[in-house]
Design a protein around this motif. Structure first.
Motif, mmCIF file in Angstrom:
data_model
loop_
_atom_site.group_PDB
_atom_site.id
_atom_site.type_symbol
_atom_site.label_atom_id
_atom_site.label_comp_id
_atom_site.label_asym_id
_atom_site.label_seq_id
_atom_site.Cartn_x
_atom_site.Cartn_y
_atom_site.Cartn_z
ATOM 1 N N GLY A 67 0.806 -1.203 0.000
ATOM 2 C CA GLY A 67 0.000 0.000 0.000
ATOM 3 C C GLY A 67 0.842 1.258 0.000
ATOM 4 O O GLY A 67 2.067 1.198 0.094
ATOM 5 N N PRO A 68 0.209 2.410 -0.095
ATOM 6 C CA PRO A 68 0.943 3.685 -0.118
ATOM 7 C C PRO A 68 1.571 3.983 1.233
ATOM 8 O O PRO A 68 1.175 3.427 2.259
ATOM 9 N N GLY A 69 2.555 4.839 1.232
ATOM 10 C CA GLY A 69 3.205 5.230 2.481
ATOM 11 C C GLY A 69 2.709 6.574 2.962
ATOM 12 O O GLY A 69 1.734 7.127 2.447
ATOM 13 N N SER A 70 3.375 7.088 3.971
ATOM 14 C CA SER A 70 3.097 8.420 4.488
ATOM 15 C C SER A 70 4.319 8.878 5.246
ATOM 16 O O SER A 70 4.845 8.126 6.074
ATOM 17 N N GLY A 71 4.792 10.090 4.962
ATOM 18 C CA GLY A 71 6.026 10.584 5.569
ATOM 19 C C GLY A 71 5.883 11.926 6.240
ATOM 20 O O GLY A 71 6.457 12.921 5.776
ATOM 21 N N PRO A 72 5.108 12.015 7.337
ATOM 22 C CA PRO A 72 4.929 13.301 8.040
ATOM 23 C C PRO A 72 6.250 13.950 8.408
ATOM 24 O O PRO A 72 7.260 13.265 8.611
ATOM 25 N N VAL A 73 6.226 15.267 8.512
ATOM 26 C CA VAL A 73 7.413 16.029 8.885
ATOM 27 C C VAL A 73 7.096 16.848 10.129
ATOM 28 O O VAL A 73 6.072 17.533 10.189
ATOM 29 N N ALA A 74 7.968 16.758 11.119
ATOM 30 C CA ALA A 74 7.834 17.506 12.365
ATOM 31 C C ALA A 74 8.922 18.573 12.425
ATOM 32 O O ALA A 74 10.050 18.344 11.975
ATOM 33 N N VAL A 75 8.578 19.730 12.978
ATOM 34 C CA VAL A 75 9.527 20.852 13.014
ATOM 35 C C VAL A 75 9.475 21.559 14.367
ATOM 36 O O VAL A 75 8.509 21.433 15.121
ATOM 37 N N THR A 76 10.509 22.341 14.628
ATOM 38 C CA THR A 76 10.551 23.177 15.823
ATOM 39 C C THR A 76 9.629 24.380 15.643
ATOM 40 O O THR A 76 9.139 24.660 14.550
ATOM 41 N N LYS A 77 9.423 25.111 16.719
ATOM 42 C CA LYS A 77 8.526 26.273 16.706
ATOM 43 C C LYS A 77 8.950 27.305 15.665
ATOM 44 O O LYS A 77 8.114 27.891 14.973
ATOM 45 N N ASP A 78 10.254 27.513 15.506
ATOM 46 C CA ASP A 78 10.753 28.532 14.586
ATOM 47 C C ASP A 78 10.516 28.179 13.118
ATOM 48 O O ASP A 78 10.621 29.054 12.245
ATOM 49 N N LEU A 79 10.212 26.916 12.831
ATOM 50 C CA LEU A 79 10.041 26.494 11.438
ATOM 51 C C LEU A 79 8.586 26.225 11.063
ATOM 52 O O LEU A 79 8.309 25.855 9.922
ATOM 53 N N ILE A 80 7.661 26.406 11.996
ATOM 54 C CA ILE A 80 6.248 26.131 11.710
ATOM 55 C C ILE A 80 5.741 26.960 10.543
ATOM 56 O O ILE A 80 4.953 26.490 9.713
#
Length: 485
Positions: free
Chosen positions: A285-298
């Protein structure tokens, strides 16, 4: 003696559906029409499609037999290192198939999509809590897509500072897609060798980090299955020169609930829902690659973003510093449902236990096989352990031969010849879902194969012999490819 799960039953030959086709056969019976039949204008329909004619039994047997040729995590252990091929709980599939989710239309509008929006919003919050970051986007379609999104965010950040940089540091223990993501953003990759312990040395990072370097892409735990012990110091060095730290979170299954990358100095991190959070991937099946960032990069995250106002969820697009869209609509929603269900069913303690057991299983394999295969880095590992074929070369046997023979014992081969820092690499990742009994079967199979390498090496060089497809002529395949449109 533990019995191996190798092939011993019937393996049916099966022709194509076109070869099975016989005129007049039909897989369904329509009720007799109670209205007059009126033919359509041929100008509207054109020629009828040339479809095979099969009975219902023909169809059922065809696809059942084909399914028996396949190997998947539901069939047996899938020890692919760096892939985290863990079992996918069936409850996740049940939740994703619920009509309210499966039948949702992406153009339905916010008023009719509150349930879906709430799920995405809460999943982002869960992932932010697990990783220790301030903001998360679910848009990227898979791990490499997440890497690209993360690098675009870093690129946008430096542009906002008024001066773009030209280089990115990439260790030799990083994942292979990292240089590609950096190149697509216009950066030149600076390769950095790991130290004698298989991890990065701060002094080596400091020697190449300068004001023209955008940052570093670091995989932690790295592809040797080792935790980067100097991660805080490395992050401080990069930040001291104005750079950012990108974390490849593909190996998060080893530290989930144990370490929060956002608290160690990392600025951007991608995750693989189809690895760590137990949704099918590869052919599943398809994947998913969420990205998490710090407050300064939101501010640089892709749009649209999901926000909550009182009890209402909505998409927000008014973000002037955003890198823009990364995906049609908002990503692979079906995969998100399964990850959401997995996190809720496991809970904080369950996620922590999963990582601990994954590490325990990998270290058990390492200790049991280190006297059988060569172990380049004999130290505690995380989620995976890396051996090689140095001891078998005296018998003219390679990693490839060993893994081909594993197919005859009923096991999918582990990852081979990666990471490149280990010649003839044999990388095993058992994940937390394998029992001791199943792991012992794998260990015993490897030990038996190594004994065969010494006594009857032709069993390995001619393997596999039991699967439907035996050893392919890879040289001819490369020189004379058979391409079909």
């Amino acid at each position: 003696m533990i019995r191996q799960p190798g092939t011993s039953g019937l393996i049916f030959n099966e022709p194509t559906v076109w070869d099975k086709s016989r005129d007049g056969r039909c897989a369904l019976s329509l009720p007799r029409a109670d209205v007059d039949r009126v033919p359509l204008n041929p100008a509207l329909t054109g020629d009828a499609p040339n479809l095979p004619q099969l009975s219902e039994l023909d169809v059922v047997r065809h696809y059942t037999r084909l399914s028996q040729w396949n190997f998947g995590v539901d069939s047996g252990m899938y020890p692919l290192g760096s892939c985290t091929m863990k079992y996918n709980p069936k409850t996740n599939e049940i939740q994703a198939s619920r009509q309210g989710f499966a039948g949702a239309h992406p153009l339905a509008g916010e008023a009719f999509s509150q349930g879906a929006l709430r799920l995405m919003y809460e999943l982002e919050q869960f992932l932010a809590e697990i990783t220790g970051f301030a903001g998360v986007t679910l848009q990227p379609a898979a791990g490499a897509h997440g890497e690209l999104a993360g690098m675009l965010i870093i690129h946008a950040y430096h542009a906002k500072q008024g001066r773009q940089r030209s280089k990115i540091i990439i260790p030799d223990t990083a994942h292979g897609t990292n240089p590609a993501a950096a190149t697509l953003c216009g950066y030149k990759s600076v390769n950095l060798k790991s130290g004698p312990k298989g991890i990065l040395e701060p002094e080596a990072v400091a020697a190449v980090m300068d004001e023209d370097t955008a940052g570093i892409m670091i995989t932690n735990p790295n592809t040797l299955g080792l935790f980067e012990e100097h991660i805080r110091e490395i992050c401080a060095i990069v930040h001291g020169k104005g750079g950012l730290v990108y974390g490849d979170g593909a190996n998060m299954n080893a530290i989930m609930g144990v370490v929060k990358p956002g608290h160690s100095g990392i600025d951007v991190l991608h995750l693989n829902l189809h690895k760590t959070f137990s949704t099918p991937h590869g052919g599943g099946g398809p994947g998913s690659g969420p990205v998490a960032v710090t407050k300064d990069l939101i501010a640089f995250l892709p749009i649209p973003r999901v926000e909550k106002q009182l009890d209402t969820f909505r998409f927000v697009t008014d973000c002037p510093d955003t890198i823009g869209r990364m995906h049609t609509f908002y990503g692979h929603f079906g995969v998100m449902i399964k990850a959401y269900a997995y996190i809720l069913s496991m809970g904080p303690q369950g996620l922590l236990d999963a990582s601990r057991l994954a590490v325990l299983n990998a270290n058990y394999i390492k200790e049991c096989l280190k006297d059988t295969l060569n172990l380049p880095y004999d130290r505690p590992c995380m989620h995976e352990c890396v051996f090689n074929d140095a001891r078998q070369k005296n018998y003219h046997i390679t990693t490839k031969d060993i893994t081909k023979r594993l197919l005859d014992y009923g096991f999918h081969p582990p990852t081979v010849y990666f990471p490149l820092v280990v010649e003839g690499a044999f990388m095993v990742e058992p994940t937390e879902t394998e029992s001791k009994e199943d792991i012992d079967q794998f260990i015993n199979a490897v030990k038996a194969i190594v004994k065969e390498a010494e006594s009857t090496p032709e069993k390995l060089t001619q393997a596999p012999t039991l699967p439907k497809v035996t050893r392919l002529d890879e040289v001819t395949a490369a020189r004379k490819p058979c391409l079909r449109g």
